[in-house]
Structure formats: C-alpha cells, structure tokens
Design a protein around this motif. Structure first.
Motif, PDB file in Angstrom:
ATOM      1  N   LEU A   5      -7.890   4.789  34.640  1.00  0.00           N
ATOM      2  CA  LEU A   5      -8.212   6.341  34.645  1.00  0.00           C
ATOM      3  C   LEU A   5      -6.886   7.133  34.900  1.00  0.00           C
ATOM      4  CD1 LEU A   5     -11.294   6.661  36.763  1.00  0.00           C
ATOM      5  CD2 LEU A   5     -11.061   6.822  34.300  1.00  0.00           C
ATOM      6  N   VAL A  10      -6.088   7.891  28.371  1.00  0.00           N
ATOM      7  CA  VAL A  10      -7.444   8.003  28.672  1.00  0.00           C
ATOM      8  C   VAL A  10      -7.844   9.452  29.388  1.00  0.00           C
ATOM      9  CG1 VAL A  10      -9.064   7.213  30.712  1.00  0.00           C
ATOM     10  CG2 VAL A  10      -7.743   5.704  29.279  1.00  0.00           C
ATOM     11  N   LEU A  14     -10.479  11.899  27.967  1.00  0.00           N
ATOM     12  CA  LEU A  14     -11.426  12.077  28.768  1.00  0.00           C
ATOM     13  C   LEU A  14     -11.515  13.802  28.856  1.00  0.00           C
ATOM     14  CD1 LEU A  14     -13.462  11.380  30.993  1.00  0.00           C
ATOM     15  CD2 LEU A  14     -11.783  11.505  32.759  1.00  0.00           C
ATOM     16  N   LEU A  18     -14.914  16.046  27.893  1.00  0.00           N
ATOM     17  CA  LEU A  18     -15.532  16.978  28.673  1.00  0.00           C
ATOM     18  C   LEU A  18     -15.493  18.375  28.203  1.00  0.00           C
ATOM     19  CD1 LEU A  18     -14.517  15.554  32.290  1.00  0.00           C
ATOM     20  CD2 LEU A  18     -16.830  15.239  30.854  1.00  0.00           C
ATOM     21  N   GLY A  51     -15.575   9.940  23.281  1.00  0.00           N
ATOM     22  CA  GLY A  51     -16.404   8.953  24.197  1.00  0.00           C
ATOM     23  C   GLY A  51     -16.066   7.622  23.686  1.00  0.00           C
ATOM     24  N   LEU A  54     -12.913   6.072  23.952  1.00  0.00           N
ATOM     25  CA  LEU A  54     -12.566   5.694  25.396  1.00  0.00           C
ATOM     26  C   LEU A  54     -12.951   4.204  25.550  1.00  0.00           C
ATOM     27  CD1 LEU A  54     -13.268   8.800  27.563  1.00  0.00           C
ATOM     28  CD2 LEU A  54     -11.093   7.509  27.297  1.00  0.00           C
ATOM     29  N   ARG A  58     -10.362   0.477  25.224  1.00  0.00           N
ATOM     30  CA  ARG A  58     -10.330   0.447  26.838  1.00  0.00           C
ATOM     31  C   ARG A  58      -9.353  -0.622  27.220  1.00  0.00           C
ATOM     32  NH1 ARG A  58     -15.660  -0.388  30.355  1.00  0.00           N
ATOM     33  NH2 ARG A  58     -14.842  -2.234  31.115  1.00  0.00           N
TER      34      ARG A  58
END
Length: 62
Positions: A5, A10, A14, A18, A51, A54, A58
C-alpha cells in the motif's frame, strides 16, 4: 501489505480507482440524460481497469 500500500504505483492506481469510481457514481445525478449515463459508464470502465491492474500487478516490484 503495508509495503504494497505504500508503493507509489499502488497509491497512484488506488487514487485513480477511487476518483473514477466516485465520478462514475455522481455523474448521472450531475449531468442529465444520455451524457450522464455514458460518462458514468466510461468512468466505471476506467475505474474497473485501475482496480484490475492493482490486483494483476500485485506481485510485481518496482
């Protein structure tokens, strides 16, 4: 999880996820008619793409 995070890619994706999800949720109420619906669909697709990236990326380290 903390290192995931706190990495820049990331955090960037993110933020994109959002922001685009919020725009997709609000667009039909702010813009009338077909333009509002198409804006919501387009921003939803972009949010979904952020999304998915992400989750998909990962395991890749910068």
């Amino acid at each position: 999880m903390k290192t995931l995070l706190s990495s820049k890619p990331v955090l960037w994706f993110l933020f994109l996820f959002l922001f685009n999800a919020a725009v997709a949720a609000v667009a039909p109420f702010v813009v009338d008619g077909t333009q509002g619906v198409m804006t919501a669909v387009g921003m939803g697709v972009v949010a979904a793409g952020a999304g998915v990236s992400l989750v998909r990326d990962r395991g890749v380290a910068e």
